[in-house]
Write an enzyme that holds these catalytic residues in place. Sequence first.
Site, PDB file in Angstrom:
ATOM      1  N   LEU A   5     -11.431   8.822   0.765  1.00 34.75           N
ATOM      2  CA  LEU A   5     -10.919   9.843   1.677  1.00 34.75           C
ATOM      3  C   LEU A   5      -9.531  10.265   1.255  1.00 34.75           C
ATOM      4  CD1 LEU A   5     -11.872   8.224   5.111  1.00 34.75           C
ATOM      5  CD2 LEU A   5     -13.052  10.106   3.975  1.00 34.75           C
ATOM      6  N   ASP A  45       0.821  -1.209   0.000  1.00 37.16           N
ATOM      7  CA  ASP A  45       0.000   0.000   0.000  1.00 37.16           C
ATOM      8  C   ASP A  45       0.861   1.269   0.000  1.00 37.16           C
ATOM      9  OD1 ASP A  45      -2.166  -1.598   0.036  1.00 37.16           O
ATOM     10  OD2 ASP A  45      -2.788  -1.147   2.091  1.00 37.16           O
ATOM     11  N   ASP A  87       0.498   4.427  -2.382  1.00 37.00           N
ATOM     12  CA  ASP A  87       0.216   5.753  -1.819  1.00 37.00           C
ATOM     13  C   ASP A  87       1.240   6.786  -2.277  1.00 37.00           C
ATOM     14  OD1 ASP A  87      -1.989   4.787  -0.479  1.00 37.00           O
ATOM     15  OD2 ASP A  87      -0.924   4.462   1.410  1.00 37.00           O
ATOM     16  N   CYS A 112      26.603 -27.280  19.973  1.00 35.96           N
ATOM     17  CA  CYS A 112      26.295 -26.082  19.189  1.00 35.96           C
ATOM     18  C   CYS A 112      26.064 -24.879  20.098  1.00 35.96           C
ATOM     19  CB  CYS A 112      25.072 -26.323  18.314  1.00 35.96           C
ATOM     20  SG  CYS A 112      24.688 -24.938  17.219  1.00 35.96           S
ATOM     21  N   LYS A 126      -9.628   2.676  10.573  1.00 35.94           N
ATOM     22  CA  LYS A 126      -9.619   2.477   9.121  1.00 35.94           C
ATOM     23  C   LYS A 126      -9.353   0.993   8.862  1.00 35.94           C
ATOM     24  CE  LYS A 126      -7.806   4.266   4.782  1.00 35.94           C
ATOM     25  NZ  LYS A 126      -7.610   2.939   4.171  1.00 35.94           N
TER      26      LYS A 126
END
EC number: 6.5.1.2
Length: 689
Positions: free
Chosen positions: A97, A47, A51, A448, A130
Amino acid sequence: MQDDFFKASETADELFSKLTIRAEYLRQEINRHAHAYYVADAPLVPDAHYDALFLELQTLEAQHPELITKDTPTQRVGGIALPEFSQVQHAVPMLSLNNGFEADDILAFDKRAKEGLATSEELEYAIDLKFDGLAINLRYIDGVFSQAATRGDGYTGEDVTENIRTIRSIPLRLNTAHPPAVLDVRGEVLMFKADFDRLNQRQRDAGAKEFANPRNAAAGSLRQLDSKITSQRSLSFFAYGIGALGAADLPASHRDLLDWYRTLGIPVCEENAVVRGASGLLAFYEQVQQKRSALAYEIDGVVYKVNAFSEQGKLGFVSRAPRFAIAHKFPAQEALTTVLDIEVQVGRTGAITPVARLAPVFVGGVTVTNATLHNEEEILRKDIRIGDTVSVRRAGDVIPEVVASILDSRPAHATMFVMPTVCPICGSAIVKLEDEAIARCSGGWLKCAAQKKGALFHFASRKAMNIDGVGEQLIEQLVDKQLVTTAADLYKLDTASLFKMDRMAEKSAANILAALENSKLTSLGRFIYALGIRHVGETTAKDLALSFADIDKLMAANEEQLLNVPEVGPVVAKSLLLFFSDQQNVDIVRQLIASGVHWPTVTPTNDSNLPLLGKTLVLTGSLPNLSREQASGLIEKNGGKVAGSVSKKTSYVVAGDDAGSKLVKARELNISVLTEAELLLLCSPALEE
């Protein structure tokens, strides 16, 4: 805009020509990505990238209005109606918006709103989340649900009425004796995170393609031509606006509208507020951003609206968006960057995890340089190569991950990753069992160092033994200087050994020794969890503690006894048997107890007097007197189990102030909801003891 695209020496005509080319390129790119996002439900880029393109085109057109064309995407709402669905003309357009990304954007919005209303007083704003879903218009005629349509291009949407009927939270008849003749409810169809995870699990089990995120899953589910498929997808809905309204008075404000919706039985998200002034807007934004990752659904920002409808009317609209509202978006949780290299890390259980080394990118509020690739199969499935441009996601405190490779941008020199055959830490062979996706170092914790450090850090962590001050950096030094080999060695540390650590002062050493001493009093559940037994998480450890009540009985348990414990299946039982069959592990348990580690006696769960025995409870909201930990402890003491999400298996939901989506889910599933007082009353027999 690229820095070298324009040159200071260019003539006005040359500059305008380049501006025209740039604007056309931006329009094509935005339209291409908008189609992929809104129509195909298969976004090509994060997004934030979209934008940024959109903002650049807006800025370019604002500075040079002569560049605006009739078909520019800045003058329309994203998306078109699909031809497979009937078309619906919206009685009132569903506009988009404008976005704000910085605090200055919100201050400017507030200033414009006050100027538009010719006032210097602080305005009253309504705030909603939102949601990352699909905008929908629900039409009720005389109180009966009659039609549903997607946003589409803002003026014409797709008829998805039959699919919307499958969403159980949406009422088919309004809860009122005097319904309006016409009511268009605006809101968002979304998929909760837990439902998304279950859907993708079903997709994996069926060998089908997984959904990229909950938004795409919701959109794809709603756009099924067969509503039977939609009914299997567990969609949800929250209302946040209104379109057409006939034969009824419009409420005075946005907040009043939401309150009215609640009385009508229309779902409204509880995460909303009414504040005054820009300072109130920014304060709410910060609060929501802090708890974003804990929400049951995905959001990408908050929406601010002037609260009074009369004032909204005065401010009106501009182009594609209202002047009285703005979306304040969170920092991008996805961004594009380049894979510089792929290396592997070794975990405490020997798991070999490929990690992408990235060109630094700002995402989710921080600069990210590394991201997990999970395992070799995941790299092959996503086709991630060294040199690729990739989308990186970071949500809350979750480890950043590589979401996808941008194949259009793959360079010719991109190379495939090859899993190493030996451990990069200890040189032991890397093995992969047939029934597992993860490869592991075969060296074990004794050989290890990476596994040893991971096991010690887990042992000292907050949810395990909670040894304050014993973190990754100290453990790194203790192991490298060969002062600690097992967890039992931590309790053998003294001032002299701690002084061998870098930058270790007398007070710091004293604090660590005090923390080690304090940690000796723990609970059996914490102790079992601290041992780091594979597949034994925090909840399973508590179940084992309640079932056996004694570490010796647990260590001596056979498979049948282990399988009698709630939530313990064959995989966990096998892991426990394997762990305690290793004499070195038993010796470490004995050494820890000998060093003074102890716990209060645990009451086994076969006590029939426990009022919550066999019950699963979920906590939501703020309780008036009990903290979340106190409430959880009370539930567990009374034989119950605390879960993080609501499902059909949930016995009770304990709700306090500001209870959110979990309370909504409980009501949808007809699960009993308790107050704190009712929980205490239910546990009163144990309290009286």
